[in-house]
Enzyme design. Structure first.
Site, short mmCIF file in Angstrom:
data_model
loop_
_atom_site.label_atom_id
_atom_site.label_comp_id
_atom_site.label_asym_id
_atom_site.label_seq_id
_atom_site.Cartn_x
_atom_site.Cartn_y
_atom_site.Cartn_z
N GLY A 14 0.78 -1.24 0.00
CA GLY A 14 0.00 0.00 0.00
C GLY A 14 0.81 1.28 0.00
CB SER A 15 4.30 2.23 -0.73
OG SER A 15 4.55 1.83 -2.05
CG MET A 92 -1.17 -8.21 -6.41
SD MET A 92 -0.12 -7.40 -7.64
CE MET A 92 0.73 -8.82 -8.29
CG ASN A 109 -3.12 -0.60 -12.64
OD1 ASN A 109 -2.99 -0.79 -11.42
ND2 ASN A 109 -2.41 -1.26 -13.53
CG HIS A 111 2.43 -1.84 -15.37
ND1 HIS A 111 2.18 -3.09 -14.86
CD2 HIS A 111 3.43 -2.00 -16.28
CE1 HIS A 111 2.99 -3.96 -15.43
NE2 HIS A 111 3.76 -3.32 -16.29
CB SER A 138 2.72 3.55 -17.31
OG SER A 138 3.91 3.27 -18.01
CG ASP A 147 -0.49 -4.36 -16.75
OD1 ASP A 147 -1.14 -3.79 -15.86
OD2 ASP A 147 0.26 -5.32 -16.54
C1 GRF Z 1 3.86 -1.04 -7.27
O1 GRF Z 1 5.14 -1.19 -7.82
C2 GRF Z 1 2.82 -0.88 -8.35
O2 GRF Z 1 3.28 -0.18 -9.45
C3 GRF Z 1 2.52 -2.30 -8.73
O3 GRF Z 1 2.57 -3.03 -7.54
C4 GRF Z 1 3.40 -2.34 -6.59
C5 GRF Z 1 2.54 -2.07 -5.41
O4 GRF Z 1 3.24 -1.47 -4.37
N1 GRF Z 1 1.27 -2.37 -9.44
P1 GRF Z 1 2.46 -0.76 -3.21
O5 GRF Z 1 1.44 -1.77 -2.66
O6 GRF Z 1 1.78 0.45 -3.76
O7 GRF Z 1 3.50 -0.43 -2.17
#
Ligand code: GRF
Length: 235
Positions: A14-15, A92, A109, A111, A138, A147
């Site tokens: 969740g960053s 995911m 989203n 990616h 992106s 994607d």
């Molecule tokens: C990020 O790199 C995002 O681009 C990808 O999954 C990762 C998720 O990281 N889809 P976080 O959960 O936001 O820390």
């Protein structure tokens, strides 16, 4: 200005969600984060959202008899939050066509690659294996193909000699945290919208001093010499 009610979908750390919450803590930001939905009960991001006073909901695939039922539960939760925009952030699962089409133009989203390169998983390892010298992330509108939707914003970072998957991922993640709030802001303000399968941008010329336009056209790129400097990243 009415701020767009935004729900973030996560599966883990969740960053990026945290970066969106931080951006939205500014009352002048055009979106507010009204809820977080996770498909995993143990997603670390859930605790972070709760500690920021944001409502959370866990909707697990295993608790639903079919993919359609799962999608319907997500849709009902979005309605419950009064969502106007949905931001997938490390979520995911692939949502079904019906749900995605319903939210098309209002679901985005992030990616971790410069699309259309490296769709799917393990983007950083694949970028290193491919030997690309520039990598990045992106933000795009979500369409039924994974994607694949129209790109709203991208940020690039160099791939350095000696990088491994982790060092590269960390460099990309830093720019993800700047890019996602920027892109959500553009969508929430109606400055980037999806039309006929493409992203259309509103005119930026009248607010050249505004931070958004500065990030859209970073300072160094305003001079030819700096363009040359950027080109030197590629030996
Ligand atoms: C990020 O790199 C995002 O681009 C990808 O999954 C990762 C998720 O990281 N889809 P976080 O959960 O936001 O820390």
């Amino acid at each position: 200005m009415s701020r767009k009610r935004t729900v973030v979908l996560i599966s883990g750390r969740g960053s990026n969600m945290t970066a969106l919450i931080a951006a939205a803590s500014d009352p002048t930001y055009p979106a507010e984060i009204v809820g977080v939905i996770s498909d995993r009960a143990n997603a670390a991001g859930l605790g972070i959202a709760q500690s920021r006073g944001i409502a959370t909901k866990v909707i697990q695939r295993a608790d639903h008899p079919s993919k359609d039922a799962y999608d319907a539960a997500i849709d009902a939760a979005l309605a419950g939050f009064g969502a106007e925009i949905v931001a997938l952030a490390g979520y995911m699962r692939i949502l079904g066509r019906g749900l995605v089409e319903k939210w098309q133009g209002r679901m985005i989203n992030i990616h971790p690659a410069l699309l259309p390169a490296f769709k799917g998983l393990d983007t950083h390892a694949r970028a290193i294996r491919a030997g690309v010298r520039i990598h990045g992330c992106s933000v795009h509108f979500v369409t039924p193909e994974m994607d694949d939707g129209p790109i709203i914003a991208q940020a690039a970072v160099p791939v350095m000699v000696g990088d491994n998957e982790d060092t590269l991922a960390a460099r990309v993640l830093k720019v993800e945290h700047r890019l996602y709030p920027l892109a959500l802001g553009l969508v929430a303000e109606g400055k980037a919208r999806m039309e006929k399968g493409h992203t259309v941008f509103a005119h930026f010329a009248d607010d050249a001093d505004n931070a958004t336009s500065v990030v859209m056209a970073p300072d160094p790129l305003r001079e030819e010499t700096d363009l040359e400097q950027l080109a030197r990243i590629t030996p």
